[in-house]
Enzyme design. Structure first.
Site, PDB file in Angstrom:
ATOM      1  CB  ALA A  63      -0.705  -0.377   1.040  1.00  0.00           C
ATOM      2  N   GLY A 108       0.661  -4.880   1.151  1.00  0.00           N
ATOM      3  CA  GLY A 108      -0.249  -5.281   0.189  1.00  0.00           C
ATOM      4  C   GLY A 108      -0.331  -5.780  -1.201  1.00  0.00           C
ATOM      5  CD  GLU A 111      -1.934  -7.306   3.691  1.00  0.00           C
ATOM      6  OE1 GLU A 111      -1.823  -6.248   2.888  1.00  0.00           O
ATOM      7  OE2 GLU A 111      -2.569  -7.221   4.970  1.00  0.00           O
ATOM      8  CD  GLU A 131       1.594  -5.579   6.018  1.00  0.00           C
ATOM      9  OE1 GLU A 131       2.453  -5.693   6.297  1.00  0.00           O
ATOM     10  OE2 GLU A 131       1.063  -5.790   5.189  1.00  0.00           O
TER      11      GLU A 131
END
Ligand code: CO8
Length: 258
Positions: A63, A108, A111, A131
Protein backbone atom coordinates in the site's frame (compact mmCIF):
# COMPACT_ATOMS: atom_id res chain seq x y z
CA UNK A 1 -8.05 4.40 -16.20
CA UNK A 2 -4.64 5.71 -15.27
CA UNK A 3 -3.12 2.84 -13.33
CA UNK A 4 -4.87 -0.33 -14.52
CA UNK A 5 -4.72 -1.80 -17.98
CA UNK A 6 -7.05 -4.54 -19.11
CA UNK A 7 -6.51 -6.71 -22.17
CA UNK A 8 -8.14 -9.90 -23.32
CA UNK A 9 -6.76 -12.87 -25.21
CA UNK A 10 -9.71 -15.04 -26.18
CA UNK A 11 -11.32 -16.13 -22.94
CA UNK A 12 -8.50 -14.84 -20.74
CA UNK A 13 -8.55 -11.37 -19.18
CA UNK A 14 -5.26 -9.78 -18.15
CA UNK A 15 -5.30 -7.00 -15.53
CA UNK A 16 -2.04 -5.11 -15.05
CA UNK A 17 -1.33 -2.68 -12.24
CA UNK A 18 0.78 0.02 -13.79
CA UNK A 19 2.15 2.65 -11.45
CA UNK A 20 5.80 2.16 -12.20
CA UNK A 21 7.09 5.28 -10.45
CA UNK A 22 6.06 3.78 -7.10
CA UNK A 23 6.67 0.09 -7.88
CA UNK A 24 2.92 -0.31 -8.47
CA UNK A 25 2.12 0.64 -4.87
CA UNK A 26 -1.58 0.74 -4.07
CA UNK A 27 -2.96 4.20 -3.43
CA UNK A 28 -6.68 4.88 -3.27
CA UNK A 29 -6.88 5.61 -6.98
CA UNK A 30 -5.28 2.26 -7.85
CA UNK A 31 -7.70 0.44 -5.54
CA UNK A 32 -10.69 2.28 -7.00
CA UNK A 33 -9.57 1.53 -10.53
CA UNK A 34 -8.96 -2.13 -9.70
CA UNK A 35 -12.47 -2.36 -8.29
CA UNK A 36 -13.93 -0.74 -11.39
CA UNK A 37 -11.89 -2.96 -13.70
CA UNK A 38 -13.27 -6.06 -11.98
CA UNK A 39 -16.81 -4.74 -12.39
CA UNK A 40 -16.16 -4.21 -16.10
CA UNK A 41 -14.99 -7.78 -16.84
CA UNK A 42 -17.40 -9.48 -19.24
CA UNK A 43 -18.15 -12.70 -17.40
CA UNK A 44 -20.06 -14.14 -20.34
CA UNK A 45 -16.82 -14.19 -22.29
CA UNK A 46 -13.96 -14.32 -19.78
CA UNK A 47 -13.20 -17.63 -18.07
CA UNK A 48 -9.96 -16.83 -16.22
CA UNK A 49 -8.24 -13.64 -15.09
CA UNK A 50 -4.52 -13.03 -14.76
CA UNK A 51 -3.38 -10.25 -12.42
CA UNK A 52 0.14 -8.90 -12.72
CA UNK A 53 2.25 -5.78 -12.23
CA UNK A 54 3.87 -3.65 -14.91
CA UNK A 55 7.63 -3.68 -15.33
CA UNK A 56 10.32 -6.13 -14.35
CA UNK A 57 10.77 -5.19 -10.73
CA UNK A 58 7.51 -5.26 -8.84
CA UNK A 59 4.15 -6.96 -8.73
CA UNK A 60 3.00 -4.49 -6.04
CA UNK A 61 5.38 -3.04 -3.42
CA UNK A 62 2.59 -2.56 -0.91
CA UNK A 63 0.00 0.00 0.00
CA UNK A 64 1.18 3.56 -0.60
CA UNK A 65 3.17 4.53 2.47
CA UNK A 66 3.07 8.24 1.61
CA UNK A 67 -0.70 8.20 1.48
CA UNK A 68 -0.97 6.29 4.77
CA UNK A 69 1.55 8.16 6.91
CA UNK A 70 -0.75 10.89 8.24
CA UNK A 71 -3.95 8.87 8.64
CA UNK A 72 -5.98 9.07 11.86
CA UNK A 73 -7.14 5.86 13.56
CA UNK A 74 -10.57 6.21 11.94
CA UNK A 75 -9.05 6.86 8.52
CA UNK A 76 -6.70 3.88 8.95
CA UNK A 77 -9.64 1.64 9.73
CA UNK A 78 -11.55 3.00 6.74
CA UNK A 79 -8.52 2.40 4.49
CA UNK A 80 -8.29 -1.18 5.74
CA UNK A 81 -12.01 -1.62 5.04
CA UNK A 82 -11.59 -0.28 1.53
CA UNK A 83 -8.70 -2.63 0.76
CA UNK A 84 -10.51 -5.59 2.25
CA UNK A 85 -13.62 -4.87 0.17
CA UNK A 86 -11.65 -4.75 -3.09
CA UNK A 87 -9.56 -7.82 -2.25
CA UNK A 88 -12.65 -9.75 -1.21
CA UNK A 89 -14.20 -8.90 -4.55
CA UNK A 90 -11.17 -10.47 -6.17
CA UNK A 91 -11.21 -13.50 -3.89
CA UNK A 92 -14.89 -14.13 -4.60
CA UNK A 93 -14.67 -13.18 -8.28
CA UNK A 94 -16.75 -15.74 -10.17
CA UNK A 95 -13.87 -16.96 -12.34
CA UNK A 96 -10.42 -18.10 -11.16
CA UNK A 97 -7.75 -15.41 -10.81
CA UNK A 98 -4.08 -16.23 -11.30
CA UNK A 99 -1.55 -13.86 -9.71
CA UNK A 100 1.54 -13.68 -11.92
CA UNK A 101 3.94 -12.17 -9.39
CA UNK A 102 6.73 -10.50 -11.32
CA UNK A 103 8.89 -9.05 -8.53
CA UNK A 104 8.25 -7.45 -5.14
CA UNK A 105 4.99 -8.53 -3.52
CA UNK A 106 5.26 -6.78 -0.18
CA UNK A 107 2.62 -5.80 2.34
CA UNK A 108 -0.54 -5.03 0.39
CA UNK A 109 1.12 -6.63 -2.65
CA UNK A 110 1.55 -9.96 -0.90
CA UNK A 111 -2.00 -9.60 0.41
CA UNK A 112 -3.30 -8.86 -3.07
CA UNK A 113 -1.65 -12.01 -4.42
CA UNK A 114 -3.18 -14.03 -1.58
CA UNK A 115 -6.65 -12.87 -2.62
CA UNK A 116 -6.09 -14.63 -5.95
CA UNK A 117 -6.82 -18.32 -6.45
CA UNK A 118 -3.37 -19.36 -7.65
CA UNK A 119 0.02 -17.66 -7.32
CA UNK A 120 2.95 -18.24 -9.63
CA UNK A 121 6.02 -16.02 -9.64
CA UNK A 122 9.27 -15.08 -11.31
CA UNK A 123 12.68 -15.93 -9.87
CA UNK A 124 13.20 -12.31 -8.78
CA UNK A 125 9.99 -12.22 -6.74
CA UNK A 126 10.21 -11.25 -3.08
CA UNK A 127 7.28 -11.78 -0.73
CA UNK A 128 6.75 -10.39 2.73
CA UNK A 129 4.61 -8.55 5.21
CA UNK A 130 6.88 -5.72 6.37
CA UNK A 131 4.08 -3.81 8.13
CA UNK A 132 5.17 -4.30 11.75
CA UNK A 133 8.41 -2.59 10.80
CA UNK A 134 6.31 0.40 9.70
CA UNK A 135 4.27 0.46 12.89
CA UNK A 136 1.08 -1.15 11.57
CA UNK A 137 -0.44 -4.59 11.17
CA UNK A 138 -1.03 -6.13 7.76
CA UNK A 139 -4.39 -4.54 7.03
CA UNK A 140 -5.58 -5.89 3.71
CA UNK A 141 -6.30 -9.44 4.89
CA UNK A 142 -2.71 -10.54 5.55
CA UNK A 143 -3.27 -11.53 9.18
CA UNK A 144 -6.03 -13.86 8.00
CA UNK A 145 -5.00 -15.22 4.61
CA UNK A 146 -1.28 -15.81 5.19
CA UNK A 147 -1.93 -18.19 8.09
CA UNK A 148 -4.56 -20.01 6.07
CA UNK A 149 -2.17 -20.49 3.16
CA UNK A 150 1.18 -21.24 4.83
CA UNK A 151 0.12 -22.20 8.38
CA UNK A 152 0.01 -20.24 11.60
CA UNK A 153 3.65 -20.69 12.65
CA UNK A 154 5.18 -19.48 9.41
CA UNK A 155 2.66 -16.65 9.10
CA UNK A 156 3.44 -15.41 12.60
CA UNK A 157 7.18 -15.58 11.96
CA UNK A 158 6.82 -13.59 8.73
CA UNK A 159 4.45 -10.99 10.18
CA UNK A 160 6.06 -10.47 13.61
CA UNK A 161 9.53 -10.43 12.05
CA UNK A 162 8.50 -8.19 9.11
CA UNK A 163 10.48 -10.72 7.12
CA UNK A 164 10.92 -11.02 3.38
CA UNK A 165 11.33 -14.30 1.52
CA UNK A 166 12.56 -15.07 -1.96
CA UNK A 167 10.69 -16.96 -4.64
CA UNK A 168 12.14 -20.42 -3.89
CA UNK A 169 11.28 -20.15 -0.21
CA UNK A 170 7.79 -18.88 -1.07
CA UNK A 171 7.37 -21.95 -3.26
CA UNK A 172 8.75 -24.28 -0.58
CA UNK A 173 6.20 -23.09 2.00
CA UNK A 174 3.28 -23.17 -0.45
CA UNK A 175 2.76 -19.44 -0.87
CA UNK A 176 3.30 -19.84 -4.62
CA UNK A 177 2.79 -22.90 -6.78
CA UNK A 178 5.61 -22.47 -9.33
CA UNK A 179 8.64 -20.27 -10.01
CA UNK A 180 9.77 -19.29 -13.53
CA UNK A 181 12.48 -17.15 -15.10
CA UNK A 182 10.94 -13.68 -15.49
CA UNK A 183 10.52 -13.93 -19.28
CA UNK A 184 8.66 -17.24 -18.89
CA UNK A 185 6.24 -16.02 -16.22
CA UNK A 186 3.49 -14.57 -18.43
CA UNK A 187 3.66 -17.41 -20.99
CA UNK A 188 3.29 -19.85 -18.08
CA UNK A 189 0.40 -17.85 -16.61
CA UNK A 190 -1.34 -17.88 -20.00
CA UNK A 191 -0.76 -21.64 -20.42
CA UNK A 192 -2.31 -22.28 -17.04
CA UNK A 193 -5.17 -19.89 -17.81
CA UNK A 194 -5.84 -21.59 -21.16
CA UNK A 195 -5.88 -25.02 -19.50
CA UNK A 196 -8.46 -23.78 -16.98
CA UNK A 197 -10.46 -21.94 -19.66
CA UNK A 198 -10.68 -25.19 -21.66
CA UNK A 199 -12.70 -26.90 -18.92
CA UNK A 200 -16.42 -26.51 -18.37
CA UNK A 201 -16.89 -22.97 -16.98
CA UNK A 202 -19.89 -23.79 -14.81
CA UNK A 203 -17.91 -26.63 -13.22
CA UNK A 204 -14.80 -24.47 -12.71
CA UNK A 205 -16.79 -21.59 -11.19
CA UNK A 206 -18.75 -23.94 -8.95
CA UNK A 207 -15.51 -25.60 -7.81
CA UNK A 208 -14.08 -22.19 -6.87
CA UNK A 209 -17.19 -21.36 -4.88
CA UNK A 210 -17.23 -24.76 -3.17
CA UNK A 211 -13.56 -24.59 -2.18
CA UNK A 212 -13.64 -20.97 -1.02
CA UNK A 213 -16.88 -21.08 0.90
CA UNK A 214 -16.41 -24.59 2.23
CA UNK A 215 -13.08 -23.66 3.82
CA UNK A 216 -14.80 -21.44 6.38
CA UNK A 217 -17.88 -23.58 7.00
CA UNK A 218 -18.19 -26.68 9.18
CA UNK A 219 -17.74 -29.95 7.30
CA UNK A 220 -21.42 -30.91 7.21
CA UNK A 221 -22.48 -27.52 5.84
CA UNK A 222 -19.56 -27.53 3.43
CA UNK A 223 -20.49 -30.93 2.03
CA UNK A 224 -24.13 -29.89 1.71
CA UNK A 225 -23.02 -26.87 -0.28
CA UNK A 226 -20.82 -29.11 -2.45
CA UNK A 227 -23.80 -31.37 -3.16
CA UNK A 228 -25.87 -28.40 -4.36
CA UNK A 229 -23.10 -27.06 -6.58
CA UNK A 230 -22.41 -30.56 -7.90
CA UNK A 231 -26.10 -31.07 -8.64
CA UNK A 232 -26.20 -27.69 -10.37
CA UNK A 233 -23.79 -28.96 -13.03
CA UNK A 234 -26.20 -31.64 -14.22
CA UNK A 235 -28.57 -31.00 -17.13
CA UNK A 236 -26.14 -28.39 -18.44
CA UNK A 237 -24.98 -28.64 -22.01
CA UNK A 238 -21.36 -28.95 -20.91
CA UNK A 239 -22.03 -31.82 -18.47
CA UNK A 240 -23.95 -33.76 -21.11
CA UNK A 241 -21.28 -33.10 -23.73
CA UNK A 242 -18.32 -33.86 -21.41
CA UNK A 243 -19.74 -37.20 -20.34
CA UNK A 244 -21.09 -38.17 -23.76
CA UNK A 245 -17.71 -37.45 -25.34
CA UNK A 246 -16.00 -39.68 -22.78
CA UNK A 247 -18.43 -42.53 -23.39
CA UNK A 248 -18.13 -42.13 -27.16
CA UNK A 249 -14.30 -42.10 -26.82
CA UNK A 250 -13.93 -38.73 -28.51
CA UNK A 251 -12.69 -35.31 -27.50
CA UNK A 252 -15.41 -33.07 -26.07
CA UNK A 253 -16.60 -30.16 -28.19
CA UNK A 254 -15.64 -26.71 -26.95
CA UNK A 255 -17.54 -26.10 -23.72
CA UNK A 256 -20.23 -23.46 -24.05
CA UNK A 257 -20.66 -22.23 -20.47
CA UNK A 258 -24.25 -23.43 -20.50
N1 CO8 B 1 4.50 3.10 -1.07
C1 CO8 B 1 4.88 4.24 -1.69
N2 CO8 B 1 5.94 4.34 -2.49
C2 CO8 B 1 6.69 3.23 -2.67
C3 CO8 B 1 6.37 2.01 -2.07
C4 CO8 B 1 5.22 1.97 -1.23
N3 CO8 B 1 4.80 0.84 -0.62
N4 CO8 B 1 7.29 1.10 -2.43
C5 CO8 B 1 8.15 1.73 -3.24
N5 CO8 B 1 7.79 3.02 -3.39
C6 CO8 B 1 8.46 4.04 -4.19
C7 CO8 B 1 9.70 4.56 -3.50
O1 CO8 B 1 9.39 5.53 -2.53
C8 CO8 B 1 10.47 5.11 -4.69
O2 CO8 B 1 9.96 6.36 -5.02
P1 CO8 B 1 10.95 7.59 -5.39
O3 CO8 B 1 11.66 7.12 -6.63
O4 CO8 B 1 10.02 8.73 -5.61
O5 CO8 B 1 11.87 7.75 -4.23
C9 CO8 B 1 10.12 4.16 -5.81
O6 CO8 B 1 8.93 3.48 -5.40
C10 CO8 B 1 11.19 3.11 -6.05
O7 CO8 B 1 11.44 2.46 -4.83
P2 CO8 B 1 12.92 2.32 -4.21
O8 CO8 B 1 13.80 3.44 -4.67
O9 CO8 B 1 12.75 2.14 -2.72
O10 CO8 B 1 13.38 0.97 -4.90
P3 CO8 B 1 14.44 -0.09 -4.34
O11 CO8 B 1 14.70 -1.02 -5.43
O12 CO8 B 1 15.58 0.60 -3.69
O13 CO8 B 1 13.64 -0.87 -3.18
C11 CO8 B 1 11.73 -1.99 -2.23
C12 CO8 B 1 12.51 -1.65 -3.51
C13 CO8 B 1 12.57 -2.92 -1.35
C14 CO8 B 1 10.45 -2.68 -2.64
C15 CO8 B 1 11.43 -0.69 -1.45
O14 CO8 B 1 10.83 0.24 -2.34
C16 CO8 B 1 10.50 -0.86 -0.30
O15 CO8 B 1 10.91 -1.37 0.74
N6 CO8 B 1 9.23 -0.45 -0.47
C17 CO8 B 1 8.26 -0.51 0.60
C18 CO8 B 1 7.81 -1.93 0.82
C19 CO8 B 1 6.85 -1.98 1.96
O16 CO8 B 1 7.18 -1.73 3.10
N7 CO8 B 1 5.59 -2.34 1.65
C20 CO8 B 1 4.55 -2.44 2.63
C21 CO8 B 1 3.83 -1.15 2.72
S1 CO8 B 1 2.65 -1.17 4.02
C22 CO8 B 1 1.35 -2.03 3.39
O17 CO8 B 1 1.37 -2.48 2.30
C23 CO8 B 1 0.18 -2.18 4.29
C24 CO8 B 1 -0.97 -2.82 3.59
C25 CO8 B 1 -2.18 -2.81 4.43
C26 CO8 B 1 -2.63 -1.42 4.67
C27 CO8 B 1 -3.75 -1.43 5.61
C28 CO8 B 1 -4.06 -0.04 6.08
C29 CO8 B 1 -4.96 -0.03 7.24
Amino acid sequence: MEFITYETEGEIGILTINRAEALNALNSQVLNELERALEDVDLKKIRVLILTGAGEKAFVAGADIGEMRGLTKAEGEAWGRKGNAVFRKLETFPVPVIAAVNGFALGGGCELSMSCDIRICSENAVFGQPETGLGITPGFGGTQRLARIVGIGRAKELIYGAGKIKAEEACRIGLVNHVYPLEELMPAAKRLARAIAGNAPIAVRSSKKAINEGLWADMDQALEMEEKLFGGCFETHDQREGMTAFLEKRKADVFRNQ
